[in-house]
Design an enzyme around this catalytic site. Sequence first.
Site, short mmCIF file in Angstrom:
data_model
loop_
_atom_site.label_atom_id
_atom_site.label_comp_id
_atom_site.label_asym_id
_atom_site.label_seq_id
_atom_site.Cartn_x
_atom_site.Cartn_y
_atom_site.Cartn_z
N ILE A 59 -2.17 -1.42 36.72
CA ILE A 59 -1.39 -1.36 37.76
C ILE A 59 -1.15 -2.92 38.09
CG2 ILE A 59 -0.70 -0.76 40.15
CD1 ILE A 59 -3.60 0.29 40.75
N SER A 60 0.27 -3.37 38.14
CA SER A 60 0.64 -4.41 38.46
C SER A 60 -0.09 -5.11 39.70
CB SER A 60 2.09 -4.65 38.63
OG SER A 60 3.04 -4.19 37.47
N GLN A 61 0.00 -6.53 39.72
CA GLN A 61 -0.72 -7.41 40.96
C GLN A 61 0.25 -7.05 41.94
OE1 GLN A 61 0.58 -11.10 39.14
NE2 GLN A 61 0.51 -11.63 41.16
#
Length: 213
Positions: A59-61
């Site tokens: 998951i992206s930041q």
Amino acid sequence: MMVLAVENLAATAGSTHRRIDRKVLDAMRKVPRHLLVPQEVRAEAYQNRPLPIGYEATISQPYIVALMTDLLDVEPGHKVLEVGTGSGYQAAILSGLVNRVHSIEIVEPLAKRAGEQLAALGYRNVTVRAGDGYAGWPEQAPFDRIIVTAGADHVPRPLMDQLRPGGRMVIPVGEGGDLQLTVIDKSRKGRISKRRVLPVYFVPLTRKASSGG
Ligand code: SAH
């Protein structure tokens, strides 16, 4: 805590983007990120950094999730397609902002886990299916908004076709891993315009051999 970090980052990111919309931050505040990531990384769920979710996916930041959601510029009546369900985190955020979310994930166990978890948490307007999102979701098209959360070397034609006139797509696109977060608008007359926002890192958009392309 995490949303505060997002707000701070958003405030200092003036050179790349305006402030993140209040309604996006409110929607993010309501989503229990720790319940959507695997047990092993739960303790780190509220730090502003990307997290591994298994099967080489991340998951992206949160700041990038916030920025992409903000750029998508959604309205409550919208029907949205997400390509790359991953943990279901982005889909859960969109769930609180739009009418319907359809999300496709190419890794079957991830699709299954995210679908089950989203259902268990009560996100009733999100539908997840396993499949190659390059082809979009023709049965549900057209979409007001499309968000791609894996890096593509070109904008998939089926996704352009499934975008409603007046619609918008947010997609990391570029060659040789040199991805630019890109906003694509389709005018009411069908004219396409593109705007590059920011260099980003994403796992690649992969293809199923069986999808014929
Ligand atoms: N949005 C997700 C994070 C996505 S990570 C979240 O909120 O957790 C990128 C995901 O895209 C990975 O899970 C990867 O398996 C998936 N993916 C890669 N290529 C794909 C394709 N062609 N179709 C659908 N999903 C794809």
